[in-house]
Design a protein around this motif. Structure first.
Motif, PDB file in Angstrom:
ATOM      1  N   ILE A  78      -8.396  33.158-123.815  1.00  0.00           N
ATOM      2  CA  ILE A  78      -9.333  34.178-124.297  1.00  0.00           C
ATOM      3  C   ILE A  78     -10.713  33.555-124.468  1.00  0.00           C
ATOM      4  N   ILE A  79     -11.662  34.040-123.695  1.00  0.00           N
ATOM      5  CA  ILE A  79     -13.064  33.636-123.834  1.00  0.00           C
ATOM      6  C   ILE A  79     -13.904  34.734-123.187  1.00  0.00           C
ATOM      7  N   PHE A  80     -14.988  35.130-123.838  1.00  0.00           N
ATOM      8  CA  PHE A  80     -15.767  36.269-123.378  1.00  0.00           C
ATOM      9  C   PHE A  80     -17.021  35.801-122.640  1.00  0.00           C
ATOM     10  N   PHE A  81     -17.556  36.686-121.786  1.00  0.00           N
ATOM     11  CA  PHE A  81     -18.632  36.292-120.896  1.00  0.00           C
ATOM     12  C   PHE A  81     -19.908  35.899-121.637  1.00  0.00           C
ATOM     13  N   ASP A  82     -20.211  36.560-122.763  1.00  0.00           N
ATOM     14  CA  ASP A  82     -21.422  36.179-123.487  1.00  0.00           C
ATOM     15  C   ASP A  82     -21.302  34.752-124.027  1.00  0.00           C
ATOM     16  N   LYS A  83     -20.077  34.359-124.407  1.00  0.00           N
ATOM     17  CA  LYS A  83     -19.861  32.992-124.869  1.00  0.00           C
ATOM     18  C   LYS A  83     -19.998  32.001-123.716  1.00  0.00           C
ATOM     19  N   ILE A  84     -19.546  32.412-122.518  1.00  0.00           N
ATOM     20  CA  ILE A  84     -19.675  31.552-121.345  1.00  0.00           C
ATOM     21  C   ILE A  84     -21.153  31.299-121.049  1.00  0.00           C
ATOM     22  N   SER A 124     -29.889  26.254-114.318  1.00  0.00           N
ATOM     23  CA  SER A 124     -29.255  27.089-115.340  1.00  0.00           C
ATOM     24  C   SER A 124     -28.625  28.326-114.714  1.00  0.00           C
ATOM     25  N   ILE A 125     -29.366  28.987-113.831  1.00  0.00           N
ATOM     26  CA  ILE A 125     -28.860  30.191-113.174  1.00  0.00           C
ATOM     27  C   ILE A 125     -27.637  29.876-112.321  1.00  0.00           C
ATOM     28  N   CYS A 126     -27.734  28.802-111.528  1.00  0.00           N
ATOM     29  CA  CYS A 126     -26.611  28.418-110.658  1.00  0.00           C
ATOM     30  C   CYS A 126     -25.373  28.058-111.475  1.00  0.00           C
ATOM     31  N   TYR A 127     -25.586  27.310-112.546  1.00  0.00           N
ATOM     32  CA  TYR A 127     -24.464  26.845-113.370  1.00  0.00           C
ATOM     33  C   TYR A 127     -23.784  28.009-114.091  1.00  0.00           C
ATOM     34  N   ILE A 128     -24.582  28.936-114.633  1.00  0.00           N
ATOM     35  CA  ILE A 128     -24.022  30.103-115.329  1.00  0.00           C
ATOM     36  C   ILE A 128     -23.265  30.998-114.352  1.00  0.00           C
ATOM     37  N   LEU A 129     -23.858  31.264-113.178  1.00  0.00           N
ATOM     38  CA  LEU A 129     -23.185  32.095-112.179  1.00  0.00           C
ATOM     39  C   LEU A 129     -21.870  31.466-111.729  1.00  0.00           C
ATOM     40  N   TRP A 130     -21.870  30.157-111.543  1.00  0.00           N
ATOM     41  CA  TRP A 130     -20.654  29.454-111.150  1.00  0.00           C
ATOM     42  C   TRP A 130     -19.556  29.628-112.192  1.00  0.00           C
ATOM     43  N   HIS A 131     -19.889  29.503-113.455  1.00  0.00           N
ATOM     44  CA  HIS A 131     -18.886  29.640-114.517  1.00  0.00           C
ATOM     45  C   HIS A 131     -18.380  31.072-114.636  1.00  0.00           C
ATOM     46  N   ILE A 132     -19.261  32.046-114.446  1.00  0.00           N
ATOM     47  CA  ILE A 132     -18.824  33.449-114.482  1.00  0.00           C
ATOM     48  C   ILE A 132     -17.871  33.739-113.321  1.00  0.00           C
ATOM     49  N   ILE A 133     -18.214  33.230-112.129  1.00  0.00           N
ATOM     50  CA  ILE A 133     -17.351  33.427-110.956  1.00  0.00           C
ATOM     51  C   ILE A 133     -15.992  32.779-111.175  1.00  0.00           C
ATOM     52  N   VAL A 134     -15.982  31.559-111.739  1.00  0.00           N
ATOM     53  CA  VAL A 134     -14.720  30.861-112.018  1.00  0.00           C
ATOM     54  C   VAL A 134     -13.862  31.678-112.969  1.00  0.00           C
ATOM     55  N   ILE A 136     -13.922  34.938-113.533  1.00  0.00           N
ATOM     56  CA  ILE A 136     -13.426  36.146-112.875  1.00  0.00           C
ATOM     57  C   ILE A 136     -12.248  35.815-111.968  1.00  0.00           C
ATOM     58  N   ILE A 137     -12.379  34.743-111.186  1.00  0.00           N
ATOM     59  CA  ILE A 137     -11.291  34.332-110.287  1.00  0.00           C
ATOM     60  C   ILE A 137     -10.048  33.958-111.078  1.00  0.00           C
ATOM     61  N   LEU A 138     -10.248  33.250-112.196  1.00  0.00           N
ATOM     62  CA  LEU A 138      -9.108  32.822-113.007  1.00  0.00           C
ATOM     63  C   LEU A 138      -8.388  34.021-113.620  1.00  0.00           C
ATOM     64  N   LYS A 139      -9.150  35.025-114.062  1.00  0.00           N
ATOM     65  CA  LYS A 139      -8.535  36.232-114.618  1.00  0.00           C
ATOM     66  C   LYS A 139      -7.740  36.985-113.553  1.00  0.00           C
ATOM     67  N   LEU A 140      -8.307  37.092-112.349  1.00  0.00           N
ATOM     68  CA  LEU A 140      -7.597  37.744-111.249  1.00  0.00           C
ATOM     69  C   LEU A 140      -6.327  36.971-110.898  1.00  0.00           C
ATOM     70  N   TYR A 141      -6.427  35.657-110.882  1.00  0.00           N
ATOM     71  CA  TYR A 141      -5.286  34.792-110.569  1.00  0.00           C
ATOM     72  C   TYR A 141      -4.164  34.999-111.574  1.00  0.00           C
ATOM     73  N   ARG A 142      -4.522  35.082-112.858  1.00  0.00           N
ATOM     74  CA  ARG A 142      -3.515  35.268-113.899  1.00  0.00           C
ATOM     75  C   ARG A 142      -2.965  36.695-113.896  1.00  0.00           C
ATOM     76  N   SER A 143      -3.805  37.658-113.531  1.00  0.00           N
ATOM     77  CA  SER A 143      -3.318  39.039-113.492  1.00  0.00           C
ATOM     78  C   SER A 143      -2.283  39.248-112.400  1.00  0.00           C
ATOM     79  N   LYS A 144      -2.258  38.349-111.418  1.00  0.00           N
ATOM     80  CA  LYS A 144      -1.260  38.416-110.352  1.00  0.00           C
ATOM     81  C   LYS A 144       0.059  37.749-110.756  1.00  0.00           C
ATOM     82  N   ASP A 171      -5.264  40.543-120.504  1.00  0.00           N
ATOM     83  CA  ASP A 171      -5.051  40.175-119.105  1.00  0.00           C
ATOM     84  C   ASP A 171      -5.430  38.711-118.875  1.00  0.00           C
ATOM     85  N   TYR A 172      -5.226  37.894-119.911  1.00  0.00           N
ATOM     86  CA  TYR A 172      -5.647  36.502-119.855  1.00  0.00           C
ATOM     87  C   TYR A 172      -4.495  35.525-119.597  1.00  0.00           C
ATOM     88  N   GLY A 173      -3.312  36.022-119.217  1.00  0.00           N
ATOM     89  CA  GLY A 173      -2.251  35.114-118.824  1.00  0.00           C
ATOM     90  C   GLY A 173      -1.180  34.875-119.863  1.00  0.00           C
TER      91      GLY A 173
END
Length: 470
Positions: A78-84, A124-134, A136-144, A171-173
């Motif tokens: 459990i971790i929310f996007f604003d915290k990320i 900063s922009i690249c690093y934040i976007l990378w973590h958000i993408i990770v 999202i992918i991790l949540k999708l992976y766990r939802s499967k 939906d966090y696994g």
């Protein structure tokens, strides 16, 4: 001798994959930004002129130093996007401070101040976007159905059912296998009944359980202690749901006094020193920008109109309640004719005391601009619960339980309640309670990104206009 195997398969590799990705993003981003900011010839000369190996060693060494200070647990259930976003921005800020210091000490690299700012914001922009993408992918992976944690619940009753519902809606696994309880006849819930407490050990080992959530009452001390010992011996994480959760349903904070555990009944992110420093630094910078650019123009234009349309000062001063209940002088552009009820009577619809230009200034919140002086000197913040007149504070404190909680942080020029539909006059006690609840929510959930969101939404609302303010 039997070899003890890991229960989580390849799940433990996720954090190392994320760290490897962090290093790739940081290195590639810095290279691309350097390439973007210079011509091919200049870029080639830059590489040949500096000790490139030392810089890349410094870039990657500092990453491991900072990640030990500001860990970002993207693989947490459990971790929310604003915290990320908040943690990622904090990470990059500290990273750049140390990188700059390291490069200056070693005397490597040549870069202008302007380019350095571009490097900072670009990374900063690249690093934040990378973590958000990770994430999202991790949540999708766990939802499967992958990388989930196997859970069992000990005990029955409302607390057990609440835990189950929280885990099921997530939906966090999490995969809840069922519940153990010594009283099967009293078990009446959608949880699958797995057996008595004596059967916990065998089931957990055979089914490779990852976490145990125990909701047993305090008088089951011996059973709880046995489960704790079993969990630790078998690498199973054990969580104890306190019995008082049944009547204190809120976020709690665990601290310690030497070896004595302390449970705080309210999280306060702004009690952390670095959060207070970050918020205060932003208040100073943002207030200075407003006071240097916008305020002089507004003061000149509206100051003249105020003077021409009514007698009295341009800036109105009023005593209001601030941090820890202390009174302070709040500044506003004067929007009323001079009267003897300005400190006791709140503004109402079609209030005859309001001047024609004052109505416009109130509706557009231009009258609040002098409060950036309050934010600059430190008795207000840009974002926080709105300060009340001292008489209002006394009144609401008698009508609303625990009302003074909202004064545990500095009052703000705008706030979460204001962008959530509680801006302007509060006609009923229910409206005041609604504002109070949102103020408390802000205190318990503060983040730097939340402050930025509130400022952006406030700006959009002001541009749109608000007829509820007068």
């Amino acid at each position: 001798m039997e070899v003890i195997k890991r229960k989580d398969g390849f799940g433990h590799l996720i954090k190392w994959i994320i760290r490897l990705g962090d290093l790739i993003v940081i290195n590639v981003s810095l290279i691309l930004l350097a390439k973007l900011l210079s011509s091919d010839e200049t870029f080639t000369l830059l590489i040949n002129d500096i000790r490139l190996g030392e810089i890349f060693l410094l870039i990657n060494l500092i990453y491991f130093i900072v990640v030990s200070v500001v860990p970002i647990n993207l693989s947490s259930n459990i971790i929310f996007f604003d915290k990320i976003v908040h943690r990622s921005l904090l990470f990059i800020s500290l990273y750049f401070i140390l990188l700059t210091a390291g490069m200056l000490l070693l005397g490597v690299g040549r870069i202008s101040y302007d380019d350095w700012l571009i490097f900072y914001f670009g990374l900063s922009i690249c690093y934040i976007l990378w973590h958000i993408i990770v994430r999202i992918i991790l949540k999708l992976y766990r939802s499967k159905g992958y990388n989930y944690k196997r859970i069992v619940i000990i005990g029955s009753g409302d607390n057990a059912l609440n835990v189950y519902n929280e885990l099921r809606s997530s939906d966090y696994g999490y995969k809840t296998l069922g519940v153990f309880d010594d009283n099967p006849d009293q078990h009446d819930s959608p949880l699958k009944y797995l057996g008595t407490l004596s059967q916990v050990d065998k089931f957990c080992i055979e089914n490779k359980v990852d976490e145990i959530y125990c909701t047993l009452p305090n008088n089951e001390e011996s059973a709880i202690l046995r489960l704790v010992n079993f969990s630790e011996k078998n690498m199973i994480r054990f969580f104890l749901i306190p019995e008082f959760y049944g009547y204190i349903k809120r976020k709690l904070v665990l601290n310690s006094l030497q070896s004595i555990p302390l449970i705080g009944i309210r999280p306060e992110p702004l009690q952390l020193v670095y959060n207070r420093i970050l918020k205060r630094t932003f208040d100073i910078i943002f207030s200075l920008i407003i006071l240097i650019t916008i305020y002089p123009i507004v003061y000149l234009i509206f100051g003249i109109i105020i003077k021409l349309t009514s007698r009295g000062p341009i800036v109105f001063k009023q005593r209001r309640t601030g941090l820890q209940g202390e009174e302070f002088t709040c500044y506003k552009f004067r929007t009323m004719y001079l009267n003897d009820k300005s400190d006791s009577l709140t503004t109402q619809h079609t209030d005859p005391r309001i001047t024609p230009i004052g109505a416009f200034m109130r509706r557009t919140s231009i009258d609040e601009l002098p409060q950036f002086f309050n934010a600059l000197i430190g008795n207000m913040s840009v974002v926080g619960p709105r300060p009340h007149m001292t008489k209002q504070t006394v009144l609401y404190n008698g009508l609303i339980d625990k009302f003074m909680i909202r004064h545990m942080v500095k009052p703000g020029i705008t706030g979460w309640a204001q962008i959530s539909g509680y801006r302007g006059e509060t006609k009923t006690i229910e409206q005041m309670k609604g504002r109070f609840k949102r103020d408390v929510w802000y205190i318990e959930n503060w983040s730097f990104i939340l402050d930025i969101k509130i400022i952006v939404v406030t700006t959009l609302q002001l541009l749109k206009g608000d007829d509820t303010v007068y």
